[in-house]
Scaffold this motif. Structure first.
Motif, PDB file in Angstrom:
ATOM      1  N   SER A 133      -6.343   3.042  -7.680  1.00 61.05           N
ATOM      2  CA  SER A 133      -5.873   1.213  -6.701  1.00 61.05           C
ATOM      3  C   SER A 133      -5.840   1.508  -5.344  1.00 61.05           C
ATOM      4  CB  SER A 133      -4.093   1.622  -6.377  1.00 61.05           C
ATOM      5  OG  SER A 133      -3.758   0.297  -5.251  1.00 61.05           O
ATOM      6  N   GLN A 134      -6.292   2.741  -4.825  1.00 59.67           N
ATOM      7  CA  GLN A 134      -7.182   2.483  -3.816  1.00 59.67           C
ATOM      8  C   GLN A 134      -8.287   2.151  -3.151  1.00 59.67           C
ATOM      9  OE1 GLN A 134      -5.613   6.011  -1.239  1.00 59.67           O
ATOM     10  NE2 GLN A 134      -3.905   5.459  -1.324  1.00 59.67           N
ATOM     11  N   GLN A 135      -8.906   2.934  -4.615  1.00 63.10           N
ATOM     12  CA  GLN A 135     -10.684   2.825  -4.357  1.00 63.10           C
ATOM     13  C   GLN A 135     -10.661   1.657  -5.042  1.00 63.10           C
ATOM     14  OE1 GLN A 135     -11.426   5.213  -7.836  1.00 63.10           O
ATOM     15  NE2 GLN A 135     -11.133   7.120  -6.805  1.00 63.10           N
ATOM     16  N   GLY A 136     -10.278   0.487  -5.006  1.00 63.80           N
ATOM     17  CA  GLY A 136     -10.056  -0.597  -5.576  1.00 63.80           C
ATOM     18  C   GLY A 136     -10.101  -1.341  -4.200  1.00 63.80           C
ATOM     19  N   MET A 137      -9.493  -1.022  -3.608  1.00 61.75           N
ATOM     20  CA  MET A 137      -9.477  -1.882  -2.247  1.00 61.75           C
ATOM     21  C   MET A 137      -9.945  -1.345  -1.521  1.00 61.75           C
ATOM     22  SD  MET A 137      -5.061  -1.757  -1.364  1.00 61.75           S
ATOM     23  CE  MET A 137      -4.537  -0.078  -1.021  1.00 61.75           C
ATOM     24  N   GLU A 138     -11.103   0.165  -1.325  1.00 62.44           N
ATOM     25  CA  GLU A 138     -11.712  -0.045  -0.247  1.00 62.44           C
ATOM     26  C   GLU A 138     -12.696  -0.974  -1.206  1.00 62.44           C
ATOM     27  OE1 GLU A 138     -11.947   4.219  -0.310  1.00 62.44           O
ATOM     28  OE2 GLU A 138     -10.124   4.725  -0.068  1.00 62.44           O
ATOM     29  N   LYS A 139     -13.758  -1.386  -2.498  1.00 57.55           N
ATOM     30  CA  LYS A 139     -14.330  -1.496  -2.579  1.00 57.55           C
ATOM     31  C   LYS A 139     -14.353  -2.949  -2.787  1.00 57.55           C
ATOM     32  CE  LYS A 139     -17.328  -2.169  -7.357  1.00 57.55           C
ATOM     33  NZ  LYS A 139     -16.954  -1.616  -8.323  1.00 57.55           N
ATOM     34  N   TYR A 140     -13.217  -3.148  -2.727  1.00 54.39           N
ATOM     35  CA  TYR A 140     -12.988  -4.885  -2.137  1.00 54.39           C
ATOM     36  C   TYR A 140     -13.610  -4.823  -1.087  1.00 54.39           C
ATOM     37  CZ  TYR A 140     -11.283  -9.800  -1.771  1.00 54.39           C
ATOM     38  OH  TYR A 140     -11.186 -10.884  -1.486  1.00 54.39           O
ATOM     39  N   LEU A 141     -13.244  -4.120   0.164  1.00 51.03           N
ATOM     40  CA  LEU A 141     -12.752  -4.710   1.135  1.00 51.03           C
ATOM     41  C   LEU A 141     -14.778  -4.281   1.833  1.00 51.03           C
ATOM     42  CD1 LEU A 141      -9.597  -3.274   2.481  1.00 51.03           C
ATOM     43  CD2 LEU A 141     -10.082  -6.068   2.615  1.00 51.03           C
ATOM     44  N   ARG A 142     -15.022  -3.273   1.316  1.00 53.18           N
ATOM     45  CA  ARG A 142     -16.268  -2.798   1.614  1.00 53.18           C
ATOM     46  C   ARG A 142     -17.078  -4.180   1.659  1.00 53.18           C
ATOM     47  NH1 ARG A 142     -15.045   1.914   0.643  1.00 53.18           N
ATOM     48  NH2 ARG A 142     -14.677   4.094   2.521  1.00 53.18           N
ATOM     49  N   GLN A 143     -17.180  -4.906   0.211  1.00 53.71           N
ATOM     50  CA  GLN A 143     -18.025  -5.756  -0.171  1.00 53.71           C
ATOM     51  C   GLN A 143     -17.731  -6.884   0.368  1.00 53.71           C
ATOM     52  OE1 GLN A 143     -16.541  -6.628  -4.785  1.00 53.71           O
ATOM     53  NE2 GLN A 143     -17.745  -4.760  -5.506  1.00 53.71           N
ATOM     54  N   GLU A 144     -16.337  -6.789   1.203  1.00 56.39           N
ATOM     55  CA  GLU A 144     -16.274  -8.661   1.670  1.00 56.39           C
ATOM     56  C   GLU A 144     -16.376  -7.819   3.143  1.00 56.39           C
ATOM     57  OE1 GLU A 144     -14.968 -11.621   0.784  1.00 56.39           O
ATOM     58  OE2 GLU A 144     -15.400 -10.354  -1.103  1.00 56.39           O
ATOM     59  N   LYS A 145     -17.114  -6.539   3.934  1.00 57.08           N
ATOM     60  CA  LYS A 145     -17.468  -6.037   5.051  1.00 57.08           C
ATOM     61  C   LYS A 145     -16.475  -6.480   5.924  1.00 57.08           C
ATOM     62  CE  LYS A 145     -22.184  -7.854   4.082  1.00 57.08           C
ATOM     63  NZ  LYS A 145     -23.004  -8.319   4.422  1.00 57.08           N
ATOM     64  N   VAL A 146     -15.254  -6.343   5.493  1.00 54.63           N
ATOM     65  CA  VAL A 146     -14.041  -5.847   6.211  1.00 54.63           C
ATOM     66  C   VAL A 146     -14.014  -4.153   6.609  1.00 54.63           C
ATOM     67  CG1 VAL A 146     -11.194  -6.578   6.460  1.00 54.63           C
ATOM     68  CG2 VAL A 146     -12.814  -8.030   4.949  1.00 54.63           C
ATOM     69  N   ARG A 147     -13.414  -4.495   7.801  1.00 54.24           N
ATOM     70  CA  ARG A 147     -13.037  -3.390   8.382  1.00 54.24           C
ATOM     71  C   ARG A 147     -11.599  -2.557   7.872  1.00 54.24           C
ATOM     72  NH1 ARG A 147     -14.976  -3.014  15.261  1.00 54.24           N
ATOM     73  NH2 ARG A 147     -14.051  -0.460  14.700  1.00 54.24           N
ATOM     74  N   PHE A 148     -11.587  -1.575   8.237  1.00 52.52           N
ATOM     75  CA  PHE A 148      -9.961  -0.653   7.271  1.00 52.52           C
ATOM     76  C   PHE A 148      -9.951   0.481   7.917  1.00 52.52           C
ATOM     77  CE2 PHE A 148     -12.864  -0.328   3.947  1.00 52.52           C
ATOM     78  CZ  PHE A 148     -12.126   1.079   3.772  1.00 52.52           C
TER      79      PHE A 148
END
Length: 292
Positions: free
Chosen positions: A7-22
């Motif tokens: 689940s965390q890997q999926g969120m990380e992948k999505y946020l990086r694709q959208e270029k959102v800092r987290f």
């Protein structure tokens, strides 16, 4: 544990694709919450589709409002009402609405005529021994009154002089409607002086805002084309008194300085305008551009 990691890997992948800092700890909190959250609504697919459609409607309306405000600026700079931008608290939207509803300032003999047409005075009924005062006048141009009160509200919110005046009236127990009409009545005196006299704000102890810089910031936040921005600024320049050229040029000269990187087109477009304001190429900027 595998589910949590996936689940965390999926969120990380999505946020990086959208270029959102987290931050990783934020994802940990979200994942921990999801493990104990209640089951999803049976209509989640329908509800999701509905809020997506509402977002699209909001974006469409926001775009239409943005375009309307840019057109308002284009019409405003062709009138002396653009001088109101030098007053803190008045921007393109409120000045444009007031200009559109009031019309040419030459049609008014004084500020009292504007207040009378807008109905910025209390109503009164007299008959025999009956003499009572109501709220505000009912026979008036309601659109003009709304525009005047909008200007008054903005002045109370942003301008120190009018904000202090409103605080005094509030302390004396003046009701909101009466206070707004009083403020609009008083503000129209200032508006009439600025527009009819072709003057900028000169209040004591209150520095006026730079008209051209304020107009440029409006177009920047609204995403206007640079050519249209400078065209409107040139239109507004025609209404400026010569005594304000130096101060207006100082606020724009910073924008015309060359930058180490990034686009510099605004600099090239502003140089002719700065030249008209009295900034010479040998003093502040270096240019070979001809005056527009």
């Amino acid at each position: 544990m595998n589910r949590e990691k996936t689940s965390q890997q999926g969120m990380e992948k999505y946020l990086r694709q959208e270029k959102v800092r987290f931050q990783q700890r934020t994802l940990d909190k979200i994942d921990a919450w999801s493990l104990q959250a209640a089951d999803s609504d049976p209509l989640q697919c329908l509800l999701t589709e509905q809020w997506k459609q509402l977002v699209q409607v909001r974006d469409l309306l926001s775009e239409q409002i943005n375009e309307t405000e840019k057109k308002t600026a284009n019409y405003l700079v062709k009138t002396p009402y653009v001088l109101l931008l030098s007053v803190k608290g008045i921007n393109v939207v409120s000045a444009g609405e007031l200009a559109g509803e009031a019309g040419p300032i030459e049609h008014y003999a004084s500020a009292t005529a504007i207040n009378g047409r807008a109905g910025l005075y209390p109503s009164r009924y007299q008959s025999d021994e009956v003499d009572r005062s109501g709220t505000v006048a009912k026979n008036c141009n309601r659109r003009l009154r709304a525009a005047c009160i909008l200007v008054a509200k903005n002045l109370v919110k942003c301008h120190p002089y009018y904000r202090g005046l409103a605080a005094i009236w509030k302390k004396r127990g003046v009701v909101t409607v009466d206070s707004q009409c009083r403020m609009a009545n008083r503000a129209n005196r200032m508006v009439f002086q600025r527009v009819s006299g072709r003057q900028v704000w000169r209040g004591k102890g209150v520095d006026r805002e730079y008209l051209l810089y304020k107009l440029r910031e409006f177009h920047r936040t609204h995403g206007s084309d640079l050519e249209q921005t400078v065209a409107d600024m040139n239109e507004a320049f025609a209404w400026l008194p010569k005594s304000t050229y130096e101060s207006e040029a100082q606020s724009l000269a910073k924008l015309a300085k060359p930058k180490r990187r990034g686009a510099t087109s605004i600099r090239d477009l502003l140089i002719p305008l700065l030249t008209r304001l009295g900034v010479r190429s040998g003093n502040t900027i270096n240019s070979t551009s001809s005056e527009a």
